[in-house]
Design a protein around this motif. Sequence first.
Motif, PDB file in Angstrom:
ATOM      1  N   ASN A 125      18.154   3.639  -7.551  1.00  0.00           N
ATOM      2  CA  ASN A 125      17.213   3.112  -8.532  1.00  0.00           C
ATOM      3  C   ASN A 125      16.175   2.341  -7.747  1.00  0.00           C
ATOM      4  O   ASN A 125      16.428   1.877  -6.652  1.00  0.00           O
ATOM      5  N   LYS A 126      15.038   2.183  -8.345  1.00  0.00           N
ATOM      6  CA  LYS A 126      14.001   1.406  -7.684  1.00  0.00           C
ATOM      7  C   LYS A 126      14.547   0.013  -7.346  1.00  0.00           C
ATOM      8  O   LYS A 126      15.259  -0.582  -8.153  1.00  0.00           O
ATOM      9  N   ASN A 127      14.213  -0.455  -6.176  1.00  0.00           N
ATOM     10  CA  ASN A 127      14.643  -1.784  -5.729  1.00  0.00           C
ATOM     11  C   ASN A 127      16.138  -1.935  -5.560  1.00  0.00           C
ATOM     12  O   ASN A 127      16.668  -3.035  -5.555  1.00  0.00           O
TER      13      ASN A 127
ATOM     14  N   PRO B 269       7.047  -2.027  -3.561  1.00  0.00           N
ATOM     15  CA  PRO B 269       7.073  -0.975  -4.577  1.00  0.00           C
ATOM     16  C   PRO B 269       5.718  -0.673  -5.237  1.00  0.00           C
ATOM     17  O   PRO B 269       5.599   0.320  -5.937  1.00  0.00           O
ATOM     18  N   MET B 270       4.740  -1.525  -5.043  1.00  0.00           N
ATOM     19  CA  MET B 270       3.440  -1.218  -5.662  1.00  0.00           C
ATOM     20  C   MET B 270       2.298  -1.528  -4.694  1.00  0.00           C
ATOM     21  O   MET B 270       2.412  -2.363  -3.816  1.00  0.00           O
ATOM     22  N   SER B 271       1.199  -0.810  -4.899  1.00  0.00           N
ATOM     23  CA  SER B 271       0.046  -0.952  -4.019  1.00  0.00           C
ATOM     24  C   SER B 271      -0.944  -1.958  -4.599  1.00  0.00           C
ATOM     25  O   SER B 271      -1.159  -2.015  -5.802  1.00  0.00           O
ATOM     26  N   PHE B 272      -1.534  -2.735  -3.695  1.00  0.00           N
ATOM     27  CA  PHE B 272      -2.606  -3.651  -4.093  1.00  0.00           C
ATOM     28  C   PHE B 272      -3.916  -3.283  -3.394  1.00  0.00           C
ATOM     29  O   PHE B 272      -4.727  -4.136  -3.080  1.00  0.00           O
TER      30      PHE B 272
ATOM     31  N   PRO C 231      -2.788  -5.066 -13.037  1.00  0.00           N
ATOM     32  CA  PRO C 231      -1.614  -5.319 -13.892  1.00  0.00           C
ATOM     33  C   PRO C 231      -0.650  -6.358 -13.303  1.00  0.00           C
ATOM     34  O   PRO C 231       0.202  -6.884 -14.014  1.00  0.00           O
ATOM     35  N   TRP C 232      -0.778  -6.647 -12.017  1.00  0.00           N
ATOM     36  CA  TRP C 232       0.159  -7.552 -11.355  1.00  0.00           C
ATOM     37  C   TRP C 232      -0.379  -8.968 -11.232  1.00  0.00           C
ATOM     38  O   TRP C 232       0.246  -9.822 -10.576  1.00  0.00           O
ATOM     39  N   ALA C 233      -1.548  -9.230 -11.839  1.00  0.00           N
ATOM     40  CA  ALA C 233      -2.203 -10.526 -11.640  1.00  0.00           C
ATOM     41  C   ALA C 233      -1.271 -11.707 -11.930  1.00  0.00           C
ATOM     42  O   ALA C 233      -1.108 -12.608 -11.109  1.00  0.00           O
TER      43      ALA C 233
ATOM     44  N   ARG D 174       0.877  -1.184   0.000  1.00  0.00           N
ATOM     45  CA  ARG D 174       0.000   0.000   0.000  1.00  0.00           C
ATOM     46  C   ARG D 174       0.904   1.219   0.000  1.00  0.00           C
ATOM     47  O   ARG D 174       2.097   1.108   0.332  1.00  0.00           O
ATOM     48  N   PRO D 175       0.359   2.369  -0.358  1.00  0.00           N
ATOM     49  CA  PRO D 175       1.225   3.541  -0.517  1.00  0.00           C
ATOM     50  C   PRO D 175       2.014   3.841   0.765  1.00  0.00           C
ATOM     51  O   PRO D 175       1.492   3.706   1.867  1.00  0.00           O
TER      52      PRO D 175
END
Length: 445
Positions: free
Chosen positions: A144-146, A48-51, A59-61, A42-43
Amino acid sequence: MPVKTLVAALTFAAAAIAAENQVTFHKDVEPILQKHCQTCHRPGQAAPMSFLTYREARPWAKAMKTAVALRKMPPWFADPQAGHFLNDRSLKAAEIETIAKWADGGAAEGNSKEAPAAVAWPEGWQIQPDIIVPGPTFNVPAGNKNNVVEWVSVTVPSGFTKDTWITSVQIKPEYPAVTHHMCLGFNPHTPDVKYFDPVWQNKARDEEGAAIPGKGPTFGPASPGGRFRSMAEDCYLPGNPAADYRIFDAAKLVPAGSDITLNLHYTPNGAPVTDHVQIGFTVAKEPPRRRYVSMIGSSPQDPEHFAIPPNEGNWQSPPVEVTFNQDVELVFMMPHMHVRGKDMTYTLVYPDGKKEVVLNVPHYDFNWQLGYNTSLKVPKGTKLRVDAHFDNSVNNKFNPNPNRTVYYGEMTWEEMMNPFFGVVVEGDVDPNKILAPRGSVPNGA
Ligand code: HEC
């Protein structure tokens, strides 16, 4: 009924059943995400991404399906065949199947009326701290991300002027979004300590010099002092509650004048931030009836017994073995190794000879310092044996150099074999007497 109509009716019925059985986000997947994923996804949190919403999760399915099928997510590494854990957050087989079916069936949204109520996520302090100790300030680069910043350790004064019984600890970063995890340990003050001075773990990542390991106790209560500072008695882990000894009806003694050493692990996420860490404690007014004691085990550390050969994919460390001198309740276990750590297994050998594997981590991941809470009555005379293997081959993607012998040491290019654990004892017990004096295991001292 004409055949055509019959077929049409059957097709219609089948479609209706299919719609009813269709796995949808709101009806089937969202409850799983709330329970097992949103704590991090979550934010503002570690992932790195919210569900939180269908739009964010959709998009992450496929990636979700893969991650849960491989049991990469949620991060939880205990073999389900052994032990029982109070903080088990792993998915049930049926939940994995639900996510897989959802991803394979087109990741449908379904009816929002079937959605569970949104979770009210806690922000800020989870405990109501009686004492707040200012921790370090740390400049986290944009990165960088991650991109993980190497671990850094920082020592700060606890400010405890008298012996203090703490009942819970919360390490609170200001920016959970860049905080991978943080652990702390209490140490007796030594004059050489430089407060608030970050010590980088990677100062010489490629340094080939083998550390000459300190002697130090190879088993005992945490805070052995000296070079080998304990840094993982309590941790902030994304999505985990604060360390709370009240659930064990216990408290932990922090001696007057102790220092607090924090191990900080940040994951930059694109924007530089200055993180201010705070450490909150609740304290007991009276000495407790039940005492929580953090312990660290170590394999022998001398180069004769601890040397991982080059290109060895499954090196067996000498075990940690210790005997409990009195009845204890085993309540916490946390394997600690570095990048070549492969697996770790905790086994209790009861006085009657019965053996019980109480924690098996078959695929250790250095990036996740996970603790496992349990509640096991351990009678006096029981032995705890911990076994571990290391992978110093090219197959280990975290291995910076498979061509060298790896010795014991604190730096990330060295190795450690440290089973941490926590026990609760009744009454006024000297923590140094909980374990019987060491037996026949060589300790290199
Ligand atoms: C303890 C925190 C935490 C929990 C709980 C958690 N995640 Fe994650 N997740 C992360 C972090 C951090 C990353 C990014 C770094 C990584 O991949 O390790 C991530 C990455 C992912 C990825 C991307 C993986 C990839 O290969 O790129 C997926 C998909 C994912 N999580 C799904 C889930 C699902 C589904 C759940 C719940 C069933 C879940 N996560 C629970 C922290 C968490």
